[in-house]
Design an enzyme around this catalytic site. Structure first.
Site, PDB file in Angstrom:
ATOM      1  N   LYS A  73      -2.520   6.558   1.410  1.00 41.61           N
ATOM      2  CA  LYS A  73      -2.309   7.072   2.767  1.00 41.61           C
ATOM      3  C   LYS A  73      -1.393   8.289   2.704  1.00 41.61           C
ATOM      4  O   LYS A  73      -0.235   8.258   3.151  1.00 41.61           O
ATOM      5  CB  LYS A  73      -1.731   5.952   3.645  1.00 41.61           C
ATOM      6  CG  LYS A  73      -2.232   6.014   5.071  1.00 41.61           C
ATOM      7  CD  LYS A  73      -2.061   4.684   5.761  1.00 41.61           C
ATOM      8  CE  LYS A  73      -2.128   4.810   7.256  1.00 41.61           C
ATOM      9  NZ  LYS A  73      -3.370   5.347   7.799  1.00 41.61           N
ATOM     10  N   ARG A  96       0.838  -1.204   0.000  1.00 41.80           N
ATOM     11  CA  ARG A  96       0.000   0.000   0.000  1.00 41.80           C
ATOM     12  C   ARG A  96       0.876   1.259   0.000  1.00 41.80           C
ATOM     13  O   ARG A  96       0.551   2.256  -0.641  1.00 41.80           O
ATOM     14  CB  ARG A  96      -0.946  -0.012   1.208  1.00 41.80           C
ATOM     15  CG  ARG A  96      -2.007   1.066   1.136  1.00 41.80           C
ATOM     16  CD  ARG A  96      -3.067   0.900   2.202  1.00 41.80           C
ATOM     17  NE  ARG A  96      -2.498   1.030   3.541  1.00 41.80           N
ATOM     18  CZ  ARG A  96      -3.173   0.781   4.670  1.00 41.80           C
ATOM     19  NH1 ARG A  96      -4.435   0.389   4.626  1.00 41.80           N
ATOM     20  NH2 ARG A  96      -2.589   0.929   5.839  1.00 41.80           N
TER      21      ARG A  96
HETATM   22  N1  PLP Z   1      -8.974   4.487   6.715  1.00 41.87           N
HETATM   23  C1  PLP Z   1      -8.153   5.486   7.072  1.00 41.87           C
HETATM   24  C2  PLP Z   1      -8.455   6.860   6.576  1.00 41.87           C
HETATM   25  C3  PLP Z   1      -7.040   5.218   7.881  1.00 41.87           C
HETATM   26  O1  PLP Z   1      -6.221   6.200   8.251  1.00 41.87           O
HETATM   27  C4  PLP Z   1      -6.809   3.902   8.327  1.00 41.87           C
HETATM   28  C5  PLP Z   1      -5.645   3.588   9.142  1.00 41.87           C
HETATM   29  O2  PLP Z   1      -4.675   3.070   8.708  1.00 41.87           O
HETATM   30  C6  PLP Z   1      -7.701   2.900   7.934  1.00 41.87           C
HETATM   31  C7  PLP Z   1      -8.757   3.226   7.128  1.00 41.87           C
HETATM   32  C8  PLP Z   1      -7.505   1.493   8.362  1.00 41.87           C
HETATM   33  O3  PLP Z   1      -6.532   0.856   7.605  1.00 41.87           O
HETATM   34  P1  PLP Z   1      -5.702  -0.350   8.200  1.00 41.87           P
HETATM   35  O4  PLP Z   1      -6.696  -1.379   8.601  1.00 41.87           O
HETATM   36  O5  PLP Z   1      -4.864  -0.801   7.062  1.00 41.87           O
HETATM   37  O6  PLP Z   1      -4.934   0.172   9.342  1.00 41.87           O
HETATM   38  C1  COI Z   2      -3.753   3.517  11.630  1.00 40.94           C
HETATM   39  O1  COI Z   2      -4.744   2.933  12.018  1.00 40.94           O
HETATM   40  O2  COI Z   2      -2.644   2.987  11.559  1.00 40.94           O
HETATM   41  C2  COI Z   2      -3.810   4.903  11.197  1.00 40.94           C
HETATM   42  O3  COI Z   2      -2.932   5.333  10.513  1.00 40.94           O
HETATM   43  C3  COI Z   2      -4.926   5.729  11.607  1.00 40.94           C
HETATM   44  C4  COI Z   2      -4.485   6.995  12.238  1.00 40.94           C
HETATM   45  C5  COI Z   2      -5.698   7.830  12.353  1.00 40.94           C
HETATM   46  C6  COI Z   2      -3.830   6.790  13.550  1.00 40.94           C
END
Ligand code: PLP
Ligand code: COI
Length: 340
Positions: free
Chosen positions: A183, A81
């Site tokens: 991200k 990602r």
């Molecule tokens: N959506 C957003 C905007 C995020 O910042 C995060 C955090 O990483 C997620 C979703 C969840 O993604 P993940 O499950 O890969 O941490």
């Molecule tokens: C995560 O879950 O790793 C994120 O980056 C979310 C952030 C809002 C702390």
């Protein structure tokens, strides 16, 4: 020796740990990178990141398992990602296998900060990259720094697994053909105004709708949504402008293959949210946080699971996912990367 930290009472904050990983990109190539004790970044006043926000990041966690190993969860997906984020922002990709190795090396170098099994805390790992050389015309930088630091954390939302209240937000997070699916730091910068407003009004998070029609559910500022229908199906919103959460993708697999549930990844209309039996947020930081209520401009959508505890299906998903992460339940092939 594990550090003397009050693990059960840790919030989601930054604590400086011993070592961090740093690699530099210059003249078209990455150097080998190294671990350093220096937590300060020194860059030009005109660095691309400072002028035009050319930066992206990742987030993952290291856990102590029941049998005392230290592991992290699907770091290969964070590597891929991050590569997608870099390509979209015209940044050089840090090779994915070297990303995973650097995560392992950084956690190993800070092993005393990995919270013990059962403490409720974890070691959050933050890889990130930014344009570091002077850029004044609007264009990508030529030089970049890739870094990884770690910090021990507790729950993202106060109260841990207690249901939260969120609000439907009138600001947009991501444009239809914008950067919502990666991200990028900029996605978070533009959410700060409305997260402060939400907190001031007593809400834990913002529910963002699709910017084009404002009829479909997207995600929150830091997590994807999961919904459970009255007949026990897991429904998660599909859109090109939400971040492809690794937790959400893992939960879809767990629901289908471990719990025998039906899973739907599809567009979800705000109008249908009132019909779901349970709702939650999912992400690395959020893990699974149940939603008790959603405030839509004064009108409350209250889930039957209530404000006291997680709904029963959400709980099953939570127990299975955290069981896999903490080594209590056998993981699918390749999900757990052993560190030590
Ligand atoms: N959506 C957003 C905007 C995020 O910042 C995060 C955090 O990483 C997620 C979703 C969840 O993604 P993940 O499950 O890969 O941490
Ligand atoms: C995560 O879950 O790793 C994120 O980056 C979310 C952030 C809002 C702390």
């Amino acid at each position: 020796m594990s550090k003397n930290i009050d693990w059960p009472n840790l919030g989601f904050g930054y604590i400086k740990t011993d070592k961090r990983f740093v690699a530099n990109f210059k003249d078209g190539a990455w150097d080998g990178g190294c671990l350093t004790e220096d937590d300060k970044v020194v860059i030009s006043e005109c660095a691309g990141v400072l002028q035009y926000a050319q930066t992206c990041f990742e987030g993952l966690k290291a856990y102590t398992t029941e049998d005392g190993k230290v592991v992290c969860f699907r770091p290969d997906l964070n590597a891929s990602r991050m590569a997608d984020s870099c390509r979209r922002l015209r940044m050089p990709v840090f090779p994915e296998d070297e990303f995973v190795q650097a995560v392992v090396d950084t956690v190993k170098a800070n092993i005393d900060y990995v919270p013990p099994y059962g403490s409720g805390a974890t070691l959050y790992i933050r890889p990130y990259m930014f344009g570091s050389n002077p850029v004044i015309g609007v264009k990508p930088a030529d030089e970049y720094q890739f870094r990884i630091f770690t910090t021990p954390v507790g729950p993202y939302f106060k109260g841990g697994a207690k249901p939260i209240v969120i609000r439907v937000c009138d600001y947009d997070r991501a444009a239809p053909h914008g950067t919502g699916h990666i991200k990028a730091g900029l996605n978070y910068a533009m959410s700060l105004y409305q997260i402060v407003e939400a907190h001031e009004e007593g809400f834990s998070e913002n529910m963002y709708l699709d910017a084009a029609t404002r009829t479909k559910v997207e995600e929150t500022g830091g997590a994807n949504f999961i919904f459970i229908t009255k007949d026990g199906t897991l429904v998660t919103p599909k859109s090109n402008s939400i971040l492809p959460s690794i937790t959400r993708r893992s939960l879809m697999y767990v629901a289908e293959h471990y719990l025998g549930m039906k899973v739907e990844h599809r567009e979800v209309y705000l109008d249908e949210v009132k019909d779901f039996a349970e709702a939650g947020l999912c992400g690395t930081a959020a893990v699974i946080s149940p939603i008790g209520k959603i405030n839509d401009h004064g009108k409350e959508i209250c889930f039957p699971s209530g404000m006291d505890e997680m709904g029963p299906v959400t709980k099953k998903l939570y127990d299975t996912l955290t069981g896999i992460q903490m080594g209590r339940i056998e993981a699918p092939e390749g999900w757990i990367k052993e560190i030590q």
